[in-house]
Write an enzyme that holds these catalytic residues in place. Structure first.
Site, PDB file in Angstrom:
ATOM      1  N   HIS A   3     -14.779  12.771  -2.676  1.00  0.00           N
ATOM      2  CA  HIS A   3     -13.448  12.335  -3.107  1.00  0.00           C
ATOM      3  C   HIS A   3     -13.101  11.036  -2.406  1.00  0.00           C
ATOM      4  O   HIS A   3     -13.501  10.817  -1.258  1.00  0.00           O
ATOM      5  CB  HIS A   3     -12.382  13.400  -2.825  1.00  0.00           C
ATOM      6  N   GLN A  35     -14.845  14.467   7.103  1.00  0.00           N
ATOM      7  CA  GLN A  35     -14.766  15.143   5.804  1.00  0.00           C
ATOM      8  C   GLN A  35     -14.551  16.641   5.988  1.00  0.00           C
ATOM      9  O   GLN A  35     -15.185  17.268   6.858  1.00  0.00           O
ATOM     10  CB  GLN A  35     -16.073  14.894   5.027  1.00  0.00           C
ATOM     11  N   ASN A  56     -14.102   9.890   3.506  1.00  0.00           N
ATOM     12  CA  ASN A  56     -14.694  10.453   4.714  1.00  0.00           C
ATOM     13  C   ASN A  56     -16.044  11.045   4.316  1.00  0.00           C
ATOM     14  O   ASN A  56     -16.133  11.761   3.325  1.00  0.00           O
ATOM     15  CB  ASN A  56     -13.779  11.535   5.289  1.00  0.00           C
ATOM     16  N   HIS A  70      -9.891   8.806  -1.228  1.00  0.00           N
ATOM     17  CA  HIS A  70      -8.450   8.859  -0.980  1.00  0.00           C
ATOM     18  C   HIS A  70      -7.819   7.528  -1.408  1.00  0.00           C
ATOM     19  O   HIS A  70      -8.320   6.456  -1.036  1.00  0.00           O
ATOM     20  CB  HIS A  70      -8.176   9.020   0.515  1.00  0.00           C
ATOM     21  N   ASP A 125      -3.049  14.774  -3.883  1.00  0.00           N
ATOM     22  CA  ASP A 125      -3.463  15.526  -2.697  1.00  0.00           C
ATOM     23  C   ASP A 125      -2.398  16.592  -2.394  1.00  0.00           C
ATOM     24  O   ASP A 125      -1.202  16.319  -2.432  1.00  0.00           O
ATOM     25  CB  ASP A 125      -3.606  14.563  -1.510  1.00  0.00           C
TER      26      ASP A 125
HETATM   27  P1  5GP Z   1     -11.246  15.107   3.558  1.00  0.00           P
HETATM   28  O1  5GP Z   1     -10.722  15.538   4.884  1.00  0.00           O
HETATM   29  O2  5GP Z   1     -12.365  15.992   3.106  1.00  0.00           O
HETATM   30  O3  5GP Z   1     -11.573  13.658   3.438  1.00  0.00           O
HETATM   31  O4  5GP Z   1     -10.030  15.295   2.563  1.00  0.00           O
HETATM   32  C1  5GP Z   1      -9.699  16.479   1.932  1.00  0.00           C
HETATM   33  C2  5GP Z   1      -8.357  16.264   1.300  1.00  0.00           C
HETATM   34  O5  5GP Z   1      -8.139  17.317   0.385  1.00  0.00           O
HETATM   35  C3  5GP Z   1      -7.202  16.319   2.301  1.00  0.00           C
HETATM   36  O6  5GP Z   1      -6.433  15.106   2.209  1.00  0.00           O
HETATM   37  C4  5GP Z   1      -6.406  17.525   1.889  1.00  0.00           C
HETATM   38  O7  5GP Z   1      -5.021  17.350   2.042  1.00  0.00           O
HETATM   39  C5  5GP Z   1      -6.799  17.710   0.436  1.00  0.00           C
HETATM   40  N1  5GP Z   1      -6.786  19.090  -0.038  1.00  0.00           N
HETATM   41  C6  5GP Z   1      -7.203  20.194   0.617  1.00  0.00           C
HETATM   42  N2  5GP Z   1      -7.076  21.287  -0.173  1.00  0.00           N
HETATM   43  C7  5GP Z   1      -6.570  20.841  -1.344  1.00  0.00           C
HETATM   44  C8  5GP Z   1      -6.221  21.511  -2.568  1.00  0.00           C
HETATM   45  O8  5GP Z   1      -6.351  22.723  -2.725  1.00  0.00           O
HETATM   46  N3  5GP Z   1      -5.735  20.728  -3.565  1.00  0.00           N
HETATM   47  C9  5GP Z   1      -5.573  19.383  -3.426  1.00  0.00           C
HETATM   48  N4  5GP Z   1      -5.071  18.713  -4.470  1.00  0.00           N
HETATM   49  N5  5GP Z   1      -5.896  18.734  -2.293  1.00  0.00           N
HETATM   50  C10 5GP Z   1      -6.388  19.444  -1.271  1.00  0.00           C
END
Ligand code: 5GP
Ligand code: ZN
Length: 125
Positions: A92, A86, A79, A94, A23
């Site tokens: 994805h 999300q 999420n 985590h 992440d």
């Molecule tokens: P969500 O909030 O959708 O469950 O999680 C998205 C995750 O993607 C977050 O933990 C955030 O830190 C991660 N993330 C956002 N942009 C990028 C990126 O460009 N590269 C990577 N590796 N992770 C990302």
């Protein structure tokens, strides 16, 4: 359409249907995301084959983190939907390593997705 997770190539682990990478904004040291290769918006869109592929990388990633960082615990979570928190709409999972003392009160873990609801009072049986 451009999607940051579709475009990701610097993977830690991968197989035919899924990939795992760090992440970019880790919640803790070693925070990994496991994603299907196919652009599917959320967890509930995975096929059985993708579930198996994601599970394989989840296990591999956990072994890697055990070896590299020796965490004391983990949170695993997805999420789903804006209301579920999300922000990237490519499925994805985590994998968040946890370290003793990394927060004042870890009890309840993923229940902390709703502030104020992390802990609970157990009532009888
Ligand atoms: P969500 O909030 O959708 O469950 O999680 C998205 C995750 O993607 C977050 O933990 C955030 O830190 C991660 N993330 C956002 N942009 C990028 C990126 O460009 N590269 C990577 N590796 N992770 C990302
Ligand atoms: Zn995508």
């Amino acid at each position: 359409m451009t999607c940051i997770f579709c475009e990701k190539t610097d993977n830690l682990f991968e197989n035919d249907l899924a990939k795992a990478f760090f992440d970019k904004f880790p919640a803790s040291k070693g925070h990994i995301l496991i994603v299907p290769r196919r652009h599917v918006p959320d967890y509930f869109g995975l096929t059985n084959e993708e579930h198996a592929a994601v599970q394989e990388l989840l296990t591999k990633s956990k072994c890697y983190l055990d070896d590299q960082f020796a965490p004391d615990g983990y949170n695993i979570g997805a999420n789903v939907g804006q209301a579920g928190g999300q922000t990237v709409f490519h499925c994805h999972i985590h994998l968040i390593p946890r370290y003793a003392g990394d927060c004042p009160e870890p009890a309840g873990g993923v229940r902390g997705a709703i502030p104020g609801k992390q802990t609970y009072q157990q009532r009888g049986l």
